[in-house]
Motif scaffolding. Structure first.
Motif, mmCIF file in Angstrom:
data_model
loop_
_atom_site.group_PDB
_atom_site.id
_atom_site.type_symbol
_atom_site.label_atom_id
_atom_site.label_comp_id
_atom_site.label_asym_id
_atom_site.label_seq_id
_atom_site.Cartn_x
_atom_site.Cartn_y
_atom_site.Cartn_z
ATOM 1 N N HIS A 6 0.828 -1.204 0.000
ATOM 2 C CA HIS A 6 0.000 0.000 0.000
ATOM 3 C C HIS A 6 0.869 1.263 0.000
ATOM 4 N N ALA A 7 1.944 1.196 0.789
ATOM 5 C CA ALA A 7 2.890 2.321 0.835
ATOM 6 C C ALA A 7 4.290 1.736 0.916
ATOM 7 N N GLU A 8 5.235 2.427 0.274
ATOM 8 C CA GLU A 8 6.587 1.873 0.227
ATOM 9 C C GLU A 8 7.632 2.987 0.294
ATOM 10 N N LEU A 9 8.520 2.848 1.268
ATOM 11 C CA LEU A 9 9.633 3.793 1.390
ATOM 12 C C LEU A 9 10.911 3.065 1.009
ATOM 13 N N THR A 10 11.696 3.666 0.142
ATOM 14 C CA THR A 10 12.945 3.051 -0.293
ATOM 15 C C THR A 10 14.097 4.037 -0.125
ATOM 16 N N GLY A 11 15.066 3.652 0.688
ATOM 17 C CA GLY A 11 16.266 4.476 0.868
ATOM 18 C C GLY A 11 15.971 5.879 1.355
ATOM 19 N N PHE A 26 2.792 5.975 -2.336
ATOM 20 C CA PHE A 26 1.505 5.639 -1.725
ATOM 21 C C PHE A 26 0.578 5.245 -2.865
ATOM 22 N N GLU A 27 0.074 4.026 -2.816
ATOM 23 C CA GLU A 27 -0.768 3.487 -3.890
ATOM 24 C C GLU A 27 -0.096 3.662 -5.247
ATOM 25 N N GLY A 28 1.217 3.433 -5.240
ATOM 26 C CA GLY A 28 1.957 3.425 -6.495
ATOM 27 C C GLY A 28 2.404 4.785 -6.996
ATOM 28 N N ARG A 29 2.002 5.852 -6.289
ATOM 29 C CA ARG A 29 2.394 7.198 -6.736
ATOM 30 C C ARG A 29 3.322 7.850 -5.737
ATOM 31 N N GLU A 30 4.275 8.597 -6.275
ATOM 32 C CA GLU A 30 5.243 9.298 -5.438
ATOM 33 C C GLU A 30 4.528 10.351 -4.588
ATOM 34 N N GLY A 72 5.562 16.469 -1.411
ATOM 35 C CA GLY A 72 5.344 17.826 -0.949
ATOM 36 C C GLY A 72 3.959 18.190 -0.453
ATOM 37 N N ARG A 73 3.006 17.269 -0.513
ATOM 38 C CA ARG A 73 1.693 17.571 0.061
ATOM 39 C C ARG A 73 1.043 16.259 0.476
ATOM 40 N N VAL A 74 0.078 16.349 1.374
ATOM 41 C CA VAL A 74 -0.584 15.131 1.834
ATOM 42 C C VAL A 74 -1.540 14.664 0.740
ATOM 43 N N PRO A 75 -1.328 13.465 0.212
ATOM 44 C CA PRO A 75 -2.203 13.005 -0.868
ATOM 45 C C PRO A 75 -3.602 12.705 -0.337
#
Ligand code: ADP
Ligand code: ADP
Length: 230
Positions: free
Chosen positions: A3-8, A67-71, A74-77
């Protein structure tokens, strides 16, 4: 499903002495859709920074956040809801107007606002306090208002930064139950930041342990709760 992914992901702040504060990372983290994930660690280890970058409230110095595949940039999606420890409600608005605020600002039509606000008020046990002002409520009730404000926006990922940090132990337990109820009913993915390991262990599917300097996730614990969601 991720669902959400943080990399490096890293976050460096400018320090007061002209140097820099390495507050976070590198962090790699995947949140599965629908899981209840908690982050524990000592004060100052970078938990809030992790939440802020994931929410889009602060830009990472390095790395990627999806988040859901999108970067997230700078703002809360839309789809992400954030709840803080500090009481974030407007003192000049009643409970129901506080809860309606985000929807009204988004231009939601009045009937839909009423429907969602009534539901959230019932869900969070605020029926008797609709017309009250935040200052007239206890700390626990004020946090219910904050959660209701997030709930009406129908978030798919709910991020909570020490939401019960200012509450006494008994109220915290009650609020933990409310949070579980919220997680069950909404089907949302939840990331809870807490310094309380007992709270994390009671509520989550998975616990990330963070260590300071620089803030890194040093352990990933599955609680293996045998539980179901509605
Ligand atoms: P935690 O939430 O675990 O208490 P934080 O993420 O708030 O930790 O902070 C991590 C580190 O980054 C701390 O050393 C803190 O002082 C520093 N920090 C946080 N925000 C800022 C900022 N805006 N500017 C400079 N340093 C910061
Ligand atoms: P928490 O432990 O709940 O994160 P903090 O006291 O670390 O609370 O941070 C409170 C606020 O102050 C946050 O917005 C954080 O970004 C900011 N902050 C924390 N440390 C620093 C710092 N060294 N310099 C500037 N801002 C900071």
């Amino acid at each position: 499903e991720v669902h959400a992914e943080l990399t490096g992901v890293k976050r460096v702040y400018p320090g007061a002495d002209g140097g820099s504060v390495h507050a976070l990372g590198p962090v790699d983290l995947k949140l599965a859709r629908g899981e209840f994930y908690s982050v524990v660690g000592p004060s100052g280890c970078g938990k809030s920074t992790l939440l802020d970058v994931l929410a889009g409230l602060s830009a990472p110095t390095e790395g990627s956040i999806l988040f859901e595949g999108r970067e997230v940039a700078g703002r809360v999606p839309p789809g992400i809801g954030v709840v803080f420890q500090e009481d974030a409600s407007f003192p000049w608005l009643t409970v129901q107007d506080n809860i309606a605020f985000g929807l009204r600002r988004a231009g939601t039509d009045a009937a839909e606002v009423d429907r969602r606000v009534s539901y959230a008020i019932g869900f969070m046990g605020l029926k008797d306090f609709r017309k009250a002002y935040p200052a007239q409520l206890s700390g626990g009730m004020r946090q219910r208002v904050c959660i209701a404000r997030t709930l009406v926006m129908q978030p798919r990922l709910i991020l909570l930064d020490e939401p019960f940090g200012a509450l006494d132990a008994q109220t915290r337990l009650l609020m933990g139950d409310e949070l579980l109820k919220l997680w069950r009913e909404t089907g949302a993915t939840v990331m809870l930041i807490t310094h309380a390991l007992d709270e994390a262990a009671m509520l989550s599917d998975r616990i990330g342990v963070m260590s300071a300097r620089p803030g890194r996730l040093i352990a990933d614990i599955r609680t293996e709760w045998p539980r179901e969601r509605d």
